[in-house]
Every structure is written in C-alpha cells, then in structure tokens.
Design an enzyme around this catalytic site. Structure first.
Site, PDB file in Angstrom:
ATOM      1  N   HIS A 294       3.913   1.508  -2.006  1.00  0.00           N
ATOM      2  CA  HIS A 294       3.091   2.500  -1.309  1.00  0.00           C
ATOM      3  C   HIS A 294       3.343   2.440   0.200  1.00  0.00           C
ATOM      4  CE1 HIS A 294      -0.600   4.956  -0.697  1.00  0.00           C
ATOM      5  NE2 HIS A 294      -0.708   4.235   0.411  1.00  0.00           N
ATOM      6  N   GLU A 295       3.325   1.236   0.760  1.00  0.00           N
ATOM      7  CA  GLU A 295       3.546   1.107   2.203  1.00  0.00           C
ATOM      8  C   GLU A 295       4.987   1.440   2.584  1.00  0.00           C
ATOM      9  OE1 GLU A 295       1.016   1.068   3.878  1.00  0.00           O
ATOM     10  OE2 GLU A 295      -0.368   0.433   2.309  1.00  0.00           O
ATOM     11  N   HIS A 304      -0.580  10.173   2.509  1.00  0.00           N
ATOM     12  CA  HIS A 304      -1.295  10.123   1.238  1.00  0.00           C
ATOM     13  C   HIS A 304      -1.230  11.507   0.596  1.00  0.00           C
ATOM     14  CE1 HIS A 304      -3.635   6.484   2.898  1.00  0.00           C
ATOM     15  NE2 HIS A 304      -2.725   6.063   2.033  1.00  0.00           N
TER      16      HIS A 304
END
Length: 592
Positions: A294-295, A304
């Site tokens: 995700h990062e 997002h």
C-alpha cells in the site's frame, strides 16, 4: 486423352480453391495480452480520460485470441522491428489457465499461449494462421521499459536491535518469492530490491521538527513520545528523501522503503500500526505484506482509491475493482478475478461491506483502499486496479537511467523511436533545480552520509548531527563559497547558473575539517528567502517555535577518502557572495 482432360479439370479445380483461400483472411477477434492485467491488444483507455494502460515489454505474457472455429489448430508468428522472433502453436480453449481458488473460468472460447519476454517489445507485430489461412497483422500497444531499483533501509530506533526485535536478515531484504509476486502486481519490466548500502540506521533518539499540527520541535527516545500516529513516519520519510537526493537518485527509477522498528516506553517492540508513503519513498512495518504494498503505491503517487473516486479521479465505485480488468499471475499460471475468492476470510458476510457486481458477488477493493486481505490463498498481496497501473507504468517514464554501456553513461526513453537512447545531462532552468539534472558527479565510491538537524529557536538538543554512516554511494556537486572562481557561476541573475539560489536563497555552508588538518566548504542550495527572491527578506517563521521554518534538516554525502574530525553548519546569509568568517553564524558543530 481422357486421362489428360480429367487431370486438367482437377488442376483447375484445385487452383480455384487455392485462389479462394488466398483471397480470404483468417478471422481473429478479442486479442488480449495478460501479464499484470488482461488487456486488449490496443491497451485500455477510459472514457473522458487521456491515459492508456499499455502492454508491458520484457515481461512474459499470455496471449489470448478468439477464432470462429475453435476445433482447428492455430499458430502465431511474432516479429519485432520486422525481425521474425519465432512461431508458436496456441493451446485450445480447454487448456486456458484456471482462475485463482478454482473460481469461474476467465473464458471458454479463447486459445492461448505464453509469449517469451524477449519477444515482448515495442514495434512488435503478430500474425495468426492455420494450415490454409493467415490473418492480417496485429500490432500490440507495447509500453516503455521500466526497471525499478528499490532500496530497503530499516530504521532501528530507541534501542531496537536484532535481539529484542527482528534481525537485519528479516528487515533488510525480501525473499525471491516476495520479489517474484511483487513484479506480478506492478506494471514494471523488472524489479531489483536490495538492502541499501548503508545497511541500517540505528539511533537511540529522533528529532521531531516543529510545525506538524502547530507543535514545537521535540527530541524523543521512545515511540510513545510521538504526538500523533504518523509523526515518526513523517520524519523517516524526510530522511529517506534526503538520502535519495544526496545520492542523486531523484531523476532515476529508484524507490526507497524503510521498515520501522522501534521500542516503546516499556522497552518492548512497538508496532507502527500503519505506514506512510509518497514521492518515491515509503515506510511501515517490517513484514513486507499489506502495509508495504500500500505504501509503495503511495510512493508511486497513487492516492487512496476511495477518496480518488469521490473526487472524480478513479473510475470504479468506492475504490473497488468493479469494472477493472482481471489480473493474471505468471508464476501461479492463473487468472486473478476481481471478485473475492470464496475460500478466504474476507468472503464471510462480504455482502455487508463490499461492493456487489450484477450477479451479487462481492468485489475486491483496490490495494489502495483497504484491499489487503482480499487475495486468494497462496498469495501475499491483493490487486491494484488496472487504472492504477497507469500511474505505476508512467511514474518513471521520464527517468534518466544510469547505464555504462551508453556513451554518456545515461539513457532515456524516446517516445518517438520507442527505445532507450543516449542522454546527455544538462542544467535546466538556469540551475534552479540543481546542476546537470540533479545527477551525481561520482558514483559507487566510499562516502560518509551526514544528517544534521537544527532548531533556530531551541532547545539546544534539537541541533545535532546523527551518527554518520560510511557506505558506497554517490557524490553531488557543491560550490565552495571560499572560492571566488566558483562563485562567479552562481551569482543571481547574471551568471552561468543564474537561478541556482532562487528557490529560497543560499544561506548555509557546511565546513568539514579532516584529521589531516585540511578543510572542505560546501555552500548549500538552501536558504531563508521566499521563492525567486535570493536576496529578499527573511521570513518570520524562522523565529516561530510552532513553524516548520524554525527547524532545518540537512542531508548530504562527502567522499570518504579522508576521515572527518569535525563537521560544522554555518548560517552564511547571501552565501553566493562568499564565506565571511566574521559574519558567519555557527549553528551546529560536532567533533569526531
């Protein structure tokens, strides 16, 4: 005579048949290529959007094609730049790879075959054939080649070490299995993830700069002293960006990730419970699972997905994959559905919290919208949406790549010729953003990496130099403010690099004293001025303890051919006029 007449009639019949065959084409439809996602041959575009997700080069890909007669045997020839790469026989639809978790088959009508990665190039063309018929030529929309280097640099903070947390063998590298799965999730040609030459950062304290949430600077010695959940992570990101810049990696296809390993007030490991990313750097936990990918997405510039959908910048409802193309994993040889597999934990009661498709099946969320955990058994990571892959694919498109096989040592992708060509670095915008595209002047030499913090308002323990690192690294160009010949090149508005000090001035100088008594001066391209006012007034924020301007962080490399005995940071206002020892103000000094 009768035999001759019969033979002539037969030959005429055969000729007519052959002519009929020669005048027709093999009809082929719905040609697709699958690597990260299953894409039509022309790539995928979106309505009211100018971006296109292209087929990946230098990646083994599954070719799919639909024919009117599924019972025949079909072959495909592949050319690159009109050079024949080879010929392959397609598998019939019954041999199409399965779907993850024994899910619904992707297709029952497509023939398929794996295309070797060396055949997947721009200017590729393909032609299908049977024993009698040939198709027209088809031209896959192949994108540019991106080979990503990812540096992994663990931060061990507040007494964390290999014994009371996790060893470097766990935190500083990823296994081949993890690397192999990552490349299946990212629109890249290759991935090289390695422990950074610094190896690791071990600090017993951390300086939190002023300005975040209007709070003053603070020196902390355990993770419980942070004032919000992302404060330590934000500092780590700043340090990673500084190290990346100190090595001249800003223009290149290089990402950084820092596993964050720290202790709380009780002296035990404290999970960071999340991550932070952006601008080619990211941080989070050490497990290299959902938080990591995700990062990394944020590092590529991905927001997002849910927020992006609400703002009209993501095409699929609420950050889901409803409408995204299916994925494909070459390592597992299976399709990845956009629906949640029925044999994982997230499936239970998923209809209460997930988007449903027209068949009332739960749809996965993007990795960038809580999608961690939507993956099938046997996978570490879930999926990005096809739309997000465009950002990943294009993030490094304009990168300048170091390659010794090119005459200048650098190459850059040419969007016209569709290949890498020799690139000659140059200084843009009169030096506003650095010299020679911000690239190093020396590579892969022994360096010391120095990280300095200073507070203009105190307390004194915020002004310090972290323990220095010795490693292999790169060196950036600096101007010596004691050398009038060098200063001629950076005089504001009238010199070779007329805008070198225009970002916010050149008001700081580093002085290095070596054990042999020699010294080195480096004028920093940093200052206390406003944009495009190198000689303008100094802002009021430098005396405000709640302003970010009152905190200064400096990160740079010096060559490790000599040993430093003292490092000093001076305020040298209007430093492009030279270093004046009587007016220079010593901000930070540390002996070694």
């Amino acid at each position: 005579m009768k035999i001759l007449i019969i033979l002539l009639v037969f030959l005429n019949l055969i000729t007519n048949i052959n002519c009929a065959v020669c005048s027709s084409r093999l009809q082929v439809s719905d040609i697709k290529f699958a690597n990260t996602h299953v894409l039509p041959i022309e790539g995928k575009s979106w309505k009211n959007n100018t971006v296109t997700l292209k087929i990946l080069p230098n990646r083994e890909s599954l070719l799919l094609a639909k024919f009117q007669d599924q019972t025949l045997s079909y072959t495909v020839k592949v050319w690159v730049d009109d050079s024949l790469m080879g010929k392959l026989t397609l598998n019939d639809p019954s041999k199409l790879p399965p779907t993850e978790s024994n899910g619904t088959k992707y297709s029952t009508v497509h023939h398929s075959i794996r295309i070797p990665k060396d055949w997947m190039k721009p200017k590729m063309k393909i032609q299908f054939s049977t024993m009698l018929l040939k198709s027209e030529f088809f031209f896959p929309n192949i994108g540019h080649e991106t080979n990503l280097n990812m540096w992994l640099l663990p931060f061990y903070l507040f007494g964390a070490n290999d014994t009371n947390t996790q060893p470097l063998s766990v935190t500083g590298s990823i296994s081949k299995d993890v690397s192999d799965e990552l490349i299946q999730k990212w629109s890249l040609s290759s991935l090289n993830a390695l422990n950074h030459p610094i190896s690791r950062i071990d600090w017993s304290y951390l300086i939190l700069p002023a300005g975040r949430n209007n709070l003053p600077g603070l020196r902390i010695t355990n993770s419980d002293q942070k004032r919000d959940g992302y404060e330590i992570m934000s500092v780590v990101l700043g340090i990673l960006s500084g190290i990346r810049g100190a090595n001249g990696e800003g223009p290149s296809s290089v990402l950084y990730y820092a596993p964050l390993i720290h202790l709380g007030a009780n002296g035990k490991y404290a999970d960071p419970w999340g991550g932070l990313g952006g601008g080619s750097v990211g941080t989070g936990d050490y497990s290299y699972t959902g938080i990591f990918i995700h990062e990394a997405g944020h590092s590529y510039g991905l927001p997002h997905a849910g927020d992006s959908y609400k703002s009209g910048n993501y095409p699929y409802v609420d950050g889901s994959l409803l409408g995204s193309e299916w994925g494909f994993d070459m390592n597992h040889n299976e399709f990845l559905s956009v629906n949640i597999p029925s044999n994982i934990g997230a499936y239970k009661n998923c209809n209460k919290s997930f988007i449903l498709d027209q068949n009332k099946n739960c749809v996965k969320q993007s990795v960038m919208q809580g999608g961690a955990g939507n993956q099938a058994q046997g996978y570490r990571y879930s999926m990005f949406a096809d739309y997000e892959e465009v950002t990943i694919q294009n993030y490094f498109k304009d990168s300048i790549i170091y390659d010794k096989s090119f005459s200048t040592g650098y190459k850059k992708w040419n969007t016209t010729t569709l290949k890498y060509e020799t690139y000659t670095p140059s200084t843009k915008s009169n030096g506003l953003y650095g010299i020679n595209d911000g690239l190093p002047i020396e590579r892969n030499v022994d360096v010391y990496t120095i990280i300095i913090t200073h507070s203009f308002v105190g307390p004194a323990n915020l002004s310090q130099i972290y323990p220095i690192f010795k490693s292999k690294g790169n060196l950036m160009p600096f101007f010596d403010p004691t050398n009038s010949t060098q200063l001629v090149d950076i005089r504001p508005n009238v010199s070779k690099y007329a805008w070198y000090c225009h970002a916010n001035g050149c008001d700081y100088t580093i002085k290095i004293t070596y054990t042999d008594g020699t010294t080195k001066y480096m004028l920093l391209q940093r200052g206390k001025r406003s944009w495009f006012s190198p000689s303008g007034a100094i802002g009021s924020g430098f005396t405000d303890p709640l302003s970010g301007e009152s905190s200064l962080s400096v990160i740079f490399n010096i060559k490790a051919d000599k040993t430093p005995s003292k490092i000093e940071l001076f305020e040298t206002l209007l430093g492009f006029n030279g270093f004046n020892s009587t007016t220079a103000t010593l901000l930070v000094s540390q002996s070694f």
